[in-house]
Design an enzyme around this catalytic site. Structure first.
Site, PDB file in Angstrom:
ATOM      1  N   ALA A 167      -1.432   5.009  -1.999  1.00  0.00           N
ATOM      2  CA  ALA A 167      -0.035   4.813  -2.256  1.00  0.00           C
ATOM      3  C   ALA A 167       0.326   4.724  -0.753  1.00  0.00           C
ATOM      4  O   ALA A 167       2.005   4.404  -0.921  1.00  0.00           O
ATOM      5  CB  ALA A 167       0.874   5.089  -3.075  1.00  0.00           C
ATOM      6  N   ALA A 168      -0.383   5.274   0.378  1.00  0.00           N
ATOM      7  CA  ALA A 168       0.849   4.925   1.900  1.00  0.00           C
ATOM      8  C   ALA A 168       1.394   3.295   1.714  1.00  0.00           C
ATOM      9  O   ALA A 168       2.468   3.297   2.478  1.00  0.00           O
ATOM     10  CB  ALA A 168      -0.460   5.480   2.926  1.00  0.00           C
ATOM     11  N   GLY A 169       0.290   2.710   1.622  1.00  0.00           N
ATOM     12  CA  GLY A 169       0.552   1.483   2.395  1.00  0.00           C
ATOM     13  C   GLY A 169       1.965   0.999   1.115  1.00  0.00           C
ATOM     14  O   GLY A 169       2.981   0.299   1.484  1.00  0.00           O
ATOM     15  N   ASP A 170       1.830   1.287  -0.121  1.00  0.00           N
ATOM     16  CA  ASP A 170       3.271   0.858  -0.458  1.00  0.00           C
ATOM     17  C   ASP A 170       4.542   1.463  -0.203  1.00  0.00           C
ATOM     18  O   ASP A 170       5.952   1.185  -0.745  1.00  0.00           O
ATOM     19  CB  ASP A 170       2.802   1.443  -2.798  1.00  0.00           C
ATOM     20  CG  ASP A 170       1.236   0.799  -3.192  1.00  0.00           C
ATOM     21  OD1 ASP A 170       1.110  -0.540  -2.327  1.00  0.00           O
ATOM     22  OD2 ASP A 170       0.465   1.455  -3.712  1.00  0.00           O
TER      23      ASP A 170
HETATM   24  O1  RIB Z   1      -1.846   1.205  -4.145  1.00  0.00           O
HETATM   25  C1  RIB Z   1      -2.890   2.631  -4.878  1.00  0.00           C
HETATM   26  C2  RIB Z   1      -2.418   1.936  -6.180  1.00  0.00           C
HETATM   27  O2  RIB Z   1      -3.313   1.069  -6.175  1.00  0.00           O
HETATM   28  C3  RIB Z   1      -2.685   3.218  -7.599  1.00  0.00           C
HETATM   29  O3  RIB Z   1      -1.830   3.565  -7.537  1.00  0.00           O
HETATM   30  C4  RIB Z   1      -3.920   2.276  -7.814  1.00  0.00           C
HETATM   31  O4  RIB Z   1      -2.900   2.285  -9.598  1.00  0.00           O
HETATM   32  C5  RIB Z   1      -3.859   0.817  -7.875  1.00  0.00           C
HETATM   33  O5  RIB Z   1      -3.352   0.210  -7.973  1.00  0.00           O
END
Ligand code: RIB
Length: 313
Positions: free
Chosen positions: A261-264
């Site tokens: 989730a760094a990118g998120d």
């Molecule tokens: O970007 C990370 C996410 O990728 C995780 O939370 C997982 O659910 C996938 O969707």
């Protein structure tokens, strides 16, 4: 209620962000290394976390102080209850997320190595039910938003449809092209204001290998995206706004334990910067600071920092 934001030179209204995307339950195991084909390794720890690229981005925006609504789908199961409750408690508007009785909530199996690098397999489940008819039924929600964020964990036809609708309504459209696919339709690219691949995704999208991100970004600009932001991991970020000179911004040195989730978090913080009316440079700087906190903590949504924590770096 979200108050107006104070920005240099005056007070501006905080723009509303809409995330259209996936919600997953993440099942995580951390081992010394990611197993090779046919190999079994023992985990050092494991756990379940809220995840899904869409939900991670929505939760990150909310924790950082943004006004955010989520559209997507979960199953009529305990995982769906857990994900919706967690988003709601963190300030995300989830009132229009679908409950699908015929599919389970999306799941992601994540394996981490000792450096926090990950490998992820996603079972789409209810995420695959996010279709064009649902998007059309949510037109009033899209109309109320200023910025629309999407990823590629819901069907690509739906992403195209939603991008065209949002584009025709004059919204700022941001695409996180993950998981990447080799050919993004031209009509999708033409409606994208900001696209944010990492180097691996950029290679899949354009054929330009790691190290040739300048060329890859240029290709996406030529194909219709208005601005390209390439995240380069430990090496920072490369930003190319159309009609402007491209620039790099170095990453902050941190010791990663879990890069999930760094990118998120980067994308969410970048979008929030845009919502505040900031420049791309200021958005990228803020986004890097947020992502540098996220990689030092375990889990996806569990690792997102609150606005107050940003003063610490
Ligand atoms: O970007 C990370 C996410 O990728 C995780 O939370 C997982 O659910 C996938 O969707």
């Amino acid at each position: 209620m979200h108050a107006p934001t104070r920005i240099a030179g005056g007070v501006s209204e905080l723009k509303k962000i809409l995330v259209i995307g996936s919600l997953n339950l993440d099942i995580v195991a951390k081992a010394d290394r990611i197993p090779a084909t046919g190999e079994t390794v023992l985990a050092r720890y494991g756990g379940q976390f809220g995840g899904g690229k869409g939900a991670n981005q929505a939760l990150a925006v909310a924790k950082l102080g943004g006004d955010v609504t989520m559209l997507g789908a979960v199953g009529a199961d305990a995982a769906g209850d857990f994900l919706l409750r967690s988003l709601r408690e963190n300030g995300v508007n989830v009132e229009n997320v679908m409950r699908v009785p015929t599919e389970p909530t999306g799941q992601a199996w994540i394996v981490l190595n000792s450096r926090g690098d990950n490998s992820i397999v996603v079972l789409s489940g209810a995420n695959s039910c996010v279709d064009a008819a649902y998007i059309d039924s949510m037109r009033p929600v899209i109309e109320r938003a200023d910025i629309v964020i999407m990823q590629l964990e819901i069907p690509i036809e739906t992403v195209c449809h939603a991008a065209c609708l949002a584009g025709s309504l004059g919204k700022t459209v941001i695409l996180d092209p993950a998981p990447a696919v080799p050919d993004l339709p031209g009509e999708l690219l033409a409606n994208i204001d900001y696209v944010k691949p990492n180097e691996t995704e950029l290679e899949l999208l354009t054929g330009c290998p790691t190290g040739e991100h300048q060329k890859g970004a240029q290709q996406l600009l030529v194909r219709g995206c208005k601005n390209v932001i390439v995240s380069l991991g430990e090496r920072g970020v490369f930003c190319h706004e159309s009609g402007k000179e491209a620039f790099y911004m170095p990453a902050l040195p941190v010791k990663a334990v879990d890069t999930t989730a760094a990118g998120d978090s980067f994308l969410a913080a970048f979008a929030l910067g845009l919502a505040r009316g900031e420049s791309v440079r200021a958005c990228a700087d803020f986004a890097q600071r947020v992502a540098s906190i996220v990689v030092t903590r375990p889990g996806a949504q569990s690792s997102m920092p609150a606005a107050a924590e940003l003063g610490k770096l």
